[in-house]
Every structure is written in structure tokens, then in C-alpha cells.
Write a protein that holds these residues in place. Sequence first.
Motif, PDB file in Angstrom:
ATOM      1  N   ARG A  30       0.831  -1.215   0.000  1.00 56.95           N
ATOM      2  CA  ARG A  30       0.000   0.000   0.000  1.00 56.95           C
ATOM      3  C   ARG A  30       0.862   1.260   0.000  1.00 56.95           C
ATOM      4  O   ARG A  30       0.508   2.261  -0.626  1.00 56.95           O
ATOM      5  CB  ARG A  30      -0.936  -0.029   1.215  1.00 56.95           C
ATOM      6  CG  ARG A  30      -2.070  -1.038   1.059  1.00 56.95           C
ATOM      7  CD  ARG A  30      -2.758  -1.345   2.363  1.00 56.95           C
ATOM      8  NE  ARG A  30      -3.809  -2.341   2.170  1.00 56.95           N
ATOM      9  CZ  ARG A  30      -4.314  -3.088   3.147  1.00 56.95           C
ATOM     10  NH1 ARG A  30      -3.868  -2.935   4.391  1.00 56.95           N
ATOM     11  NH2 ARG A  30      -5.269  -3.963   2.892  1.00 56.95           N
TER      12      ARG A  30
ATOM     13  N   GLN B 238      -3.320   3.195  10.925  1.00 54.73           N
ATOM     14  CA  GLN B 238      -2.994   3.940   9.706  1.00 54.73           C
ATOM     15  C   GLN B 238      -1.690   3.444   9.074  1.00 54.73           C
ATOM     16  O   GLN B 238      -1.578   3.337   7.856  1.00 54.73           O
ATOM     17  CB  GLN B 238      -2.866   5.434  10.023  1.00 54.73           C
ATOM     18  CG  GLN B 238      -4.172   6.080  10.463  1.00 54.73           C
ATOM     19  CD  GLN B 238      -3.997   7.556  10.770  1.00 54.73           C
ATOM     20  OE1 GLN B 238      -3.215   8.249  10.121  1.00 54.73           O
ATOM     21  NE2 GLN B 238      -4.718   8.044  11.766  1.00 54.73           N
TER      22      GLN B 238
ATOM     23  N   GLN C  10      -1.999   0.495   7.030  1.00 47.03           N
ATOM     24  CA  GLN C  10      -2.647   0.811   5.752  1.00 47.03           C
ATOM     25  C   GLN C  10      -1.655   1.415   4.752  1.00 47.03           C
ATOM     26  O   GLN C  10      -2.028   1.828   3.666  1.00 47.03           O
ATOM     27  CB  GLN C  10      -3.815   1.786   5.978  1.00 47.03           C
ATOM     28  CG  GLN C  10      -5.014   1.190   6.692  1.00 47.03           C
ATOM     29  CD  GLN C  10      -5.644   0.043   5.911  1.00 47.03           C
ATOM     30  OE1 GLN C  10      -5.804   0.122   4.696  1.00 47.03           O
ATOM     31  NE2 GLN C  10      -5.972  -1.030   6.593  1.00 47.03           N
TER      32      GLN C  10
END
Length: 356
Positions: free
Chosen positions: A136, A329, A332
Amino acid sequence: MFDRLQAVEDRYDKLNELLSDPAVINDTKKLREYSKEQSDIQETVQAYREYKEISQQYKDAKAMLEEKLDPEMREMVKEEIGELEEQIQNLEERLKILLIPKDPNDDKNVIMEIRGAAGGDEAALFAGDLYRMYSRYAESQRWKTEVIEASTTGVGGYKEIIFMINGHGAYSKLKFENGAHRVQRVPETESGGRIHTSTATVAVLPEAEEVEVEIHEKDIRVDTFASSGPGGQSVNTTMSAVRLTHLPTGIVVSCQDEKSQIKNKEKAMKVLRARVYDKFQQEAQAEYDANRKSAVGTGDRSERIRTYNFPQNRVTDHRIGLTIQKLDQILQGKLDEVIDALILEDQSSKLESVDE
């Protein structure tokens, strides 16, 4: 510092001459070599020339104060001097950073290897989390990710996954991810709700070009075999999987991700070249003066570098004492805060040698 900057500018001017020389233009290797060298120092030269220009403006403005000026003009000159002083100070700091010796691998693509370590199935699941995190992050940087080899487990994680990240400057941002990553969380299989600690290791290798590391065909043993899936069962009957053994170093690389033996061999060669190049780099680094090493470090893969604590939504990088309450976060792929802090720490430690 300014003697070094002048030497860089002189070299830049010399490269301009060389790149106009017909003998260099007709020599592809030299042309590429000189063009890259010029490109690498161009930003430094431009900043240095800007510094010299602003310094001259500062001297001229100071000289004006010695003249007879009306009060309004004197005030304007003083204001200009204040602005120029600030610009000079900012440029000096920038030039110090630009003078830091550049890692020759910084612009390269990377090959990342993630392996579940201590913790069994939970470590394999964590390895999968790390792979998704880096994928990601790569996506956010507009880099391309390509899996080279993956060994999955029945629970959905990875015993090992090797993948390539293609993107300019990928190594410069990901090189500090080398090391042991630790996770603290309650596994889904844990009925008592106890927190378990597991680890996965991450290796970041710069992609090596053929001109950087010479691997002779006679030094490679090539074995082919049928690809296998989870549990070891054969998933096709063709001998498409490839295992390469580099005889001088004993490094072994397997690849069975593609259906084509040729493509598997190409992928395996990329990994083999990167590992051989990395081995030589590690050996050279071991001989390097310990006092000159970066405070962050990129070498020791057994070093525990970071802890991911799920109950407290916390990530701690132990090398620089950074703690962030944003685990969700970060997983991610929002790694900028951590990576920027590591780069800044590395630059700060290297600035000491520039000041000497």
C-alpha cells in the motif's frame, strides 16, 4: 565546506566539456557514466551558484549602508539585508545536506524479502500484514509491486514472500526497513485473550544491474522442478519452477510464481544478483570504521527495529525512539511519518562529517 562546493562546481563544468566531446558522445558507456555523474551533482551546483549570487547581493547591500542614504532608503536596505541573511542561512543548511555522500543505491528499485520468524502461524500472519503495508505504501508512491516468490500457510499468512518494488528512489525510502519487526497482539486462535509476541524479518536489497555484479553462467547450478502449492502438492506437471545455486557463495534462489520456466529463471536471476551484490556490500560495510556508521543503520537484520502493539494502537521504532499512536494507519501503508523521521536522523548523523 566551500572548498568542497567549489570542487563540485569545477567538476560539473568539466563534465559539461566532456559531454560535448565527440569521443565521449560515441562511447555509450562513458556518455552514460558522465551524464549520471552530472545529474547527481546538478542540484548541488545550482544551490551553490544561488548561494554565491545571494551572498554578492548581501555584500552590495551592506556596502550601500556605508553611503549617504535618506532614512526611507536606509530602512529599505536594512530590510533587504535581513531577508538576504535568512536566505543565506537556509541555503547553507541545504548545501550541508546536499554535500552528504549519496548512497549509490538510493535511486534503485528494491527487492524485499519478508519471512515469518518466531511465533508460528501468528508470525506468518504478521508477515502478510507487513507485505500488505509495504504494497500500500508503494501504491501511494506510484511504484509498481511484483511478487517473485511466495510460500503461504494454511491460515493465510506467509512463511516467506519475496517481491520487487519498481520506482525511482524506492531504496532511499525503504532501506531502513531492514531488521526484525515485532508484533504484540491477541491472536484469533487465542481463546484466553492473552497477548502474544511474534516476529517477522524484513530484508531490503537494492536491485543490482549486470554491470555492478558479474555472475558467470559456469558459477550457477540450475535445477528445475514442478511447482507446488500449499502443503507441497504439485500444482502442475511441467518443470516450470527454477532453483538457482550460486556456487562461489552458496546463495540459493527459487522461483515458481510464473507458469513459464524462462520467466521464473529471469525473476530468480534478479533476486540472485541482488543477494550476491548485497553480500559484497555487507562484507564491505563490516570493514567500515564503526564510528562512521549511520545512527540508524541498514545492515544488521537480526536487530529488533520496530514493535507494532495492537492493544494500544502503537508503533515504536527503537532505533530513534519514535512512538506513534497510529498503528491502524501505518498498517494501511501510511508510513511517511516513520520513514521521514528515519531519513532525517540519518542525515543529521551524517551532517557531523560534513561539518568536520
